[in-house]
Design an enzyme around this catalytic site. Structure first.
Site, mmCIF file in Angstrom:
data_model
loop_
_atom_site.group_PDB
_atom_site.id
_atom_site.type_symbol
_atom_site.label_atom_id
_atom_site.label_comp_id
_atom_site.label_asym_id
_atom_site.label_seq_id
_atom_site.Cartn_x
_atom_site.Cartn_y
_atom_site.Cartn_z
ATOM 1 N N GLU A 55 10.738 62.358 14.734
ATOM 2 C CA GLU A 55 9.556 62.127 15.580
ATOM 3 C C GLU A 55 9.571 63.090 16.756
ATOM 4 O O GLU A 55 10.652 63.389 17.281
ATOM 5 C CB GLU A 55 9.547 60.676 16.095
ATOM 6 C CG GLU A 55 9.415 59.665 14.964
ATOM 7 C CD GLU A 55 9.434 58.212 15.435
ATOM 8 O OE1 GLU A 55 9.629 57.966 16.640
ATOM 9 O OE2 GLU A 55 9.252 57.319 14.578
ATOM 10 N N HIS A 101 4.628 55.619 16.607
ATOM 11 C CA HIS A 101 5.701 54.686 17.012
ATOM 12 C C HIS A 101 5.244 53.817 18.210
ATOM 13 O O HIS A 101 5.930 53.736 19.236
ATOM 14 C CB HIS A 101 6.983 55.462 17.378
ATOM 15 C CG HIS A 101 8.218 54.620 17.226
ATOM 16 N ND1 HIS A 101 9.416 55.130 16.802
ATOM 17 C CD2 HIS A 101 8.436 53.286 17.447
ATOM 18 C CE1 HIS A 101 10.314 54.152 16.769
ATOM 19 N NE2 HIS A 101 9.744 53.030 17.156
HETATM 20 N N1 NAD Z 1 7.708 50.378 15.574
HETATM 21 C C1 NAD Z 1 8.096 49.838 16.715
HETATM 22 O O1 NAD Z 1 7.560 50.141 17.781
HETATM 23 C C2 NAD Z 1 9.194 48.829 16.698
HETATM 24 C C3 NAD Z 1 9.293 47.902 17.737
HETATM 25 C C4 NAD Z 1 10.289 46.923 17.681
HETATM 26 C C5 NAD Z 1 11.185 46.912 16.615
HETATM 27 N N2 NAD Z 1 11.091 47.851 15.633
HETATM 28 C C6 NAD Z 1 12.017 47.855 14.491
HETATM 29 O O2 NAD Z 1 11.669 46.762 13.640
HETATM 30 C C7 NAD Z 1 12.827 46.375 12.889
HETATM 31 C C8 NAD Z 1 12.948 44.863 12.903
HETATM 32 O O3 NAD Z 1 13.161 44.398 14.231
HETATM 33 P P1 NAD Z 1 13.678 42.884 14.498
HETATM 34 O O4 NAD Z 1 13.708 42.690 15.964
HETATM 35 O O5 NAD Z 1 12.930 41.944 13.630
HETATM 36 O O6 NAD Z 1 15.165 43.038 13.946
HETATM 37 P P2 NAD Z 1 16.134 41.876 13.464
HETATM 38 O O7 NAD Z 1 17.501 42.448 13.578
HETATM 39 O O8 NAD Z 1 15.810 40.598 14.139
HETATM 40 O O9 NAD Z 1 15.758 41.710 11.909
HETATM 41 C C9 NAD Z 1 16.103 42.607 10.903
HETATM 42 C C10 NAD Z 1 16.300 41.800 9.637
HETATM 43 O O10 NAD Z 1 16.405 42.707 8.536
HETATM 44 C C11 NAD Z 1 17.398 42.203 7.653
HETATM 45 N N3 NAD Z 1 17.817 43.312 6.816
HETATM 46 C C12 NAD Z 1 18.556 44.392 7.158
HETATM 47 N N4 NAD Z 1 18.668 45.231 6.128
HETATM 48 C C13 NAD Z 1 17.979 44.668 5.103
HETATM 49 C C14 NAD Z 1 17.699 45.088 3.795
HETATM 50 N N5 NAD Z 1 18.156 46.252 3.310
HETATM 51 N N6 NAD Z 1 16.950 44.266 3.006
HETATM 52 C C15 NAD Z 1 16.488 43.086 3.483
HETATM 53 N N7 NAD Z 1 16.712 42.651 4.736
HETATM 54 C C16 NAD Z 1 17.443 43.442 5.536
HETATM 55 C C17 NAD Z 1 18.449 41.644 8.587
HETATM 56 O O11 NAD Z 1 19.308 40.744 7.928
HETATM 57 C C18 NAD Z 1 17.591 40.977 9.643
HETATM 58 O O12 NAD Z 1 17.296 39.647 9.335
HETATM 59 C C19 NAD Z 1 14.002 47.101 13.514
HETATM 60 O O13 NAD Z 1 14.340 48.212 12.712
HETATM 61 C C20 NAD Z 1 13.465 47.567 14.848
HETATM 62 O O14 NAD Z 1 14.107 48.740 15.310
HETATM 63 C C21 NAD Z 1 10.105 48.790 15.645
#
Ligand code: NAD
Length: 406
Positions: free
Chosen positions: A265, A288
């Protein structure tokens, strides 16, 4: 007359929300703010005499910076990720690190919902045509989301909240997570990703950024999706093979996609952006911004500043990203000693032996360990006898020690 004790200093960089400035100011800090990020040299200089540091995602806090900041107690990452901080070095130096893991959860969920509806109605195509002066009133390719099956991959903070909101819209929800999760509402857990892909007609990724997730969604997974499905990725860019997604959109197997995160990015506003996904119809690309709302920023400011304040005032490490979690109410008048040590047999016994030798009575004590370190809060009847703190600092396992209140 003795001169008044100077207020402790908090340094907040990168335009952290005014809520944080206000909260720390009210807690008695002299709050210094700086609009941009700082490079290591600038930061080292600015950190002299600073107790609390607040950064966002751009300022890197490496071991060399931490080593040169003897007064620093804690770092607040006023964002979600903490890759910009050397967490191992912070732990070894007894510096607590906090972030705001849930403050933008709702923002991401709302964008996902908006995009699921926009893709199902092919809104961006209709909008493009209207701006080009074309009136194409037609129901072709436009669907309600009610009754569709949403497949959520990663049922964590975001995935599980999306599940609730999607059901409120009348969607069926199935999910797949690598760990056992409580299914909310009528959502149903799938035993495998394959099972989810066979059932869902809208697939959305909300997995975390662990290394093993690199490229987890590629040609084979797109091929396993139901024909004319929708696909969303608002999690991490490196988990999806976007060249494979492009091919599937071009063949029509995937009817639309929304993507907010990319493997590489631009670092700042105005830098050029490129992706295999540019120029495709019914593909929504956003820079993003899923978690970027005024509400999320405000909550991040309040939440992270609150954690810094509580750690400084009571030694509590609730939701610290690097120290063991110890949460213990601070009783009025108690004298609290916070002690971070290497997690080896006998470390706590030596601390308590020292307290006994100094005839200090323990009124409350809580210990928690995390990997190589242990963290204990001990409330004693104050004041502490002369020499006790020096003796505690000299215990070989001690990383850091401080009196939180007396
Ligand atoms: N785009 C954005 O602006 C933005 C903002 C916030 C968070 N995010 C991203 O969103 C994602 C989720 O955030 P969150 O707070 O819910 O995280 P979280 O840690 O609460 O949840 C992630 C979940 O994914 C599961 N997981 C991991 N690998 C897996 C796989 N291969 N298959 C199935 N399940 C799997 C984990 O067990 C967990 O329950 C993160 O990667 C975070 O960085 C992006």
């Amino acid at each position: 007359m003795p001169s008044p004790t100077p207020a402790p200093v908090a340094l907040l960089l990168e335009n952290i929300h005014p809520h944080a400035v206000e909260l720390l100011g009210t807690a008695g800090y002299e709050v210094r703010t700086h609009a941009g990020a700082m490079d290591p040299t600038e930061l080292t200089e600015a950190l002299q005499g600073v107790r609390l540091l607040g950064i966002r995602s751009t300022t890197h806090v490496g071991d060399e910076v931490l080593a040169a900041a003897p007064d620093l107690l804690a770092v607040g990452a006023f964002c979600i990720g903490t890759n910009q901080v050397d967490l191992a070095a912070a732990t070894e130096r007894g510096i607590a690190v906090f972030n705001a893991p849930f403050s933008n959860t709702r923002s991401v969920v709302e964008l996902a919902v908006a995009e699921i509806i926009a893709l199902a109605r092919r809104l961006t195509e209709r909008d493009d045509l209207m701006h080009a002066g074309v009136w194409d009133k037609s129901a072709e390719g436009a669907h309600e989301v009610r009754g569709r099956t949403l497949g959520i991959v990663g049922y964590g903070n975001i995935g599980s909240q999306l599940s609730v909101v999607a059901e409120a819209l009348g969607m069926r929800v199935v999910f797949y997570d690598t760990t056992e999760k409580l299914a909310l509402g009528n959502a149903r857990a799938c035993a495998s990703l394959g099972e989810l892909l066979a059932e869902a007609d809208t697939v959305t990724l909300h997995v975390d950024g662990r290394d093993g997730n690199a490229g987890m969604f590629g040609a084979a997974q797109f091929a396993a999706m139901r024909p004319r499905s929708l696909f969303l990725n608002l999690s991490r860019g490196f988990v999806v093979d976007y060249a494979a997604l492009r091919r599937q959109v071009e063949t029509g197997h995937i009817a639309g996609a929304a993507v907010d995160v990319f493997p590489s990015e631009p670092k700042s506003k105005g830098e050029p952006f490129d992706s295999e996904l540019r120029g495709l119809r019914n593909v929504i690309l956003t820079p993003h911004v899923a978690g970027s709302t005024a509400e999320a920023q405000q909550d991040i400011g309040r939440f992270t500043a609150g954690k810094l304040r509580e750690y400084a005032a009571a030694g509590t490490t609730t939701l610290s990203v690097n120290l063991p979690t110890v949460t213990m109410d601070l009783r009025p008048g108690a004298c609290r000693v916070a002690h971070l040590h290497h997690n080896v047999p006998g470390a706590m016994a030596r601390v308590n032996q020292l307290l006994a030798e100094h005839l200090v009575n323990i009124e409350g004590q809580l210990l928690s360990t995390r990997g190589s370190v242990g963290y204990a809060l001990t409330d004693v009847a104050g004041p502490l006898p002369t020499g006790f703190l020096d003796a505690l600092a000299a215990v070989p396992e001690t990383i850091s020690t401080r009196v939180v209140s007396s």
